[in-house]
Design a protein around this motif. Sequence first.
Motif, PDB file in Angstrom:
ATOM      1  N   PRO A   1      11.686  11.188  22.604  1.00 37.19           N
ATOM      2  CA  PRO A   1      11.070  11.517  21.372  1.00 37.19           C
ATOM      3  C   PRO A   1      11.238  10.399  20.319  1.00 37.19           C
ATOM      4  N   ILE A   2      12.371   9.765  20.256  1.00 33.96           N
ATOM      5  CA  ILE A   2      12.557   8.699  19.290  1.00 33.96           C
ATOM      6  C   ILE A   2      11.632   7.549  19.639  1.00 33.96           C
ATOM      7  N   LYS A   3      11.530   7.264  20.901  1.00 33.38           N
ATOM      8  CA  LYS A   3      10.643   6.200  21.376  1.00 33.38           C
ATOM      9  C   LYS A   3       9.208   6.508  20.976  1.00 33.38           C
ATOM     10  N   HIS A   4       8.870   7.733  21.135  1.00 35.12           N
ATOM     11  CA  HIS A   4       7.529   8.164  20.792  1.00 35.12           C
ATOM     12  C   HIS A   4       7.284   8.008  19.276  1.00 35.12           C
ATOM     13  N   ILE A   5       8.249   8.371  18.453  1.00 37.18           N
ATOM     14  CA  ILE A   5       8.141   8.243  16.999  1.00 37.18           C
ATOM     15  C   ILE A   5       8.061   6.768  16.626  1.00 37.18           C
ATOM     16  N   GLU A   6       8.893   5.953  17.317  1.00 38.94           N
ATOM     17  CA  GLU A   6       8.847   4.508  17.055  1.00 38.94           C
ATOM     18  C   GLU A   6       7.470   3.950  17.386  1.00 38.94           C
ATOM     19  N   ASP A   7       6.918   4.384  18.510  1.00 40.76           N
ATOM     20  CA  ASP A   7       5.584   3.930  18.896  1.00 40.76           C
ATOM     21  C   ASP A   7       4.529   4.372  17.877  1.00 40.76           C
ATOM     22  N   LEU A   8       4.638   5.607  17.408  1.00 40.00           N
ATOM     23  CA  LEU A   8       3.699   6.102  16.397  1.00 40.00           C
ATOM     24  C   LEU A   8       3.823   5.308  15.093  1.00 40.00           C
ATOM     25  N   ILE A   9       5.068   5.000  14.701  1.00 41.25           N
ATOM     26  CA  ILE A   9       5.292   4.225  13.479  1.00 41.25           C
ATOM     27  C   ILE A   9       4.720   2.818  13.642  1.00 41.25           C
ATOM     28  N   LYS A  10       4.953   2.201  14.824  1.00 37.03           N
ATOM     29  CA  LYS A  10       4.417   0.856  15.083  1.00 37.03           C
ATOM     30  C   LYS A  10       2.889   0.880  15.081  1.00 37.03           C
ATOM     31  N   LYS A  11       2.358   1.895  15.724  1.00 36.94           N
ATOM     32  CA  LYS A  11       0.907   2.011  15.787  1.00 36.94           C
ATOM     33  C   LYS A  11       0.326   2.235  14.387  1.00 36.94           C
ATOM     34  N   SER A  12       0.964   3.116  13.619  1.00 34.54           N
ATOM     35  CA  SER A  12       0.513   3.397  12.266  1.00 34.54           C
ATOM     36  C   SER A  12       0.659   2.154  11.387  1.00 34.54           C
ATOM     37  N   THR A  13       1.754   1.428  11.545  1.00 29.04           N
ATOM     38  CA  THR A  13       1.974   0.198  10.793  1.00 29.04           C
ATOM     39  C   THR A  13       0.921  -0.840  11.159  1.00 29.04           C
ATOM     40  N   ALA A  14       0.613  -0.971  12.433  1.00 33.93           N
ATOM     41  CA  ALA A  14      -0.413  -1.918  12.885  1.00 33.93           C
ATOM     42  C   ALA A  14      -1.774  -1.539  12.314  1.00 33.93           C
ATOM     43  N   ASN A  15      -2.069  -0.232  12.341  1.00 33.45           N
ATOM     44  CA  ASN A  15      -3.337   0.228  11.762  1.00 33.45           C
ATOM     45  C   ASN A  15      -3.393  -0.056  10.258  1.00 33.45           C
ATOM     46  N   THR A  16      -2.288   0.190   9.582  1.00 30.91           N
ATOM     47  CA  THR A  16      -2.228  -0.058   8.137  1.00 30.91           C
ATOM     48  C   THR A  16      -2.379  -1.543   7.847  1.00 30.91           C
ATOM     49  N   GLU A  17      -1.671  -2.387   8.636  1.00 33.69           N
ATOM     50  CA  GLU A  17      -1.799  -3.839   8.456  1.00 33.69           C
ATOM     51  C   GLU A  17      -3.234  -4.296   8.700  1.00 33.69           C
ATOM     52  N   SER A  18      -3.834  -3.773   9.747  1.00 35.98           N
ATOM     53  CA  SER A  18      -5.220  -4.127  10.072  1.00 35.98           C
ATOM     54  C   SER A  18      -6.165  -3.688   8.961  1.00 35.98           C
ATOM     55  N   THR A  19      -5.966  -2.488   8.456  1.00 38.87           N
ATOM     56  CA  THR A  19      -6.798  -1.980   7.372  1.00 38.87           C
ATOM     57  C   THR A  19      -6.591  -2.816   6.110  1.00 38.87           C
ATOM     58  N   LEU A  20      -5.347  -3.151   5.792  1.00 36.12           N
ATOM     59  CA  LEU A  20      -5.054  -3.970   4.616  1.00 36.12           C
ATOM     60  C   LEU A  20      -5.687  -5.350   4.741  1.00 36.12           C
ATOM     61  N   LYS A  21      -5.600  -5.939   5.932  1.00 33.21           N
ATOM     62  CA  LYS A  21      -6.201  -7.262   6.140  1.00 33.21           C
ATOM     63  C   LYS A  21      -7.712  -7.204   5.967  1.00 33.21           C
TER      64      LYS A  21
END
Length: 142
Positions: free
Chosen positions: A1-21
């Motif tokens: 579950p922690i791995k899954h949350i980490e993956d979701l956070i990374k994915k969300s962060t990547a999406n946010t970075e992509s959107t910001l760019k």
Amino acid sequence: PIKHIEDLIKKSTANTESTLKSDSTYIVTQFLIVFCLCIFIMYFTGLKLSKSISNPIIELSKKTEKIGNGNFSLRIPVESNDEIGHLAFSFNKMTANLEKYVQDLAKTTAEKEKYIVSLESLKKFKEVCFLVYSLLFPIAKI
């Protein structure tokens, strides 16, 4: 579950970075377009303004040259009520005064020439009178 949350956070962060760019790229692009448009508008506004100032001055300069060549009947149309219009009005007044001065000078010169001719005639008449007088009344020689 922690791995899954980490993956979701990374994915969300990547999406946010992509959107910001992409959003920042869009904003910078829009800013550059607006900036170039403003530069374009300012350039043509400045060009039109400079022509509205320089064209009457160029016309005044050309007519000044013609008046310098002796055409005192030339006038400049007064098309504005600003400094350029005031300059054109003053220029027209000066030209009218010059035209009158030249006419008066020509009239005075013509009158002077008449007096000179009259004086020359009187001088010749005086010489003839003196000659006649000396013939009629010769001076006794001592």
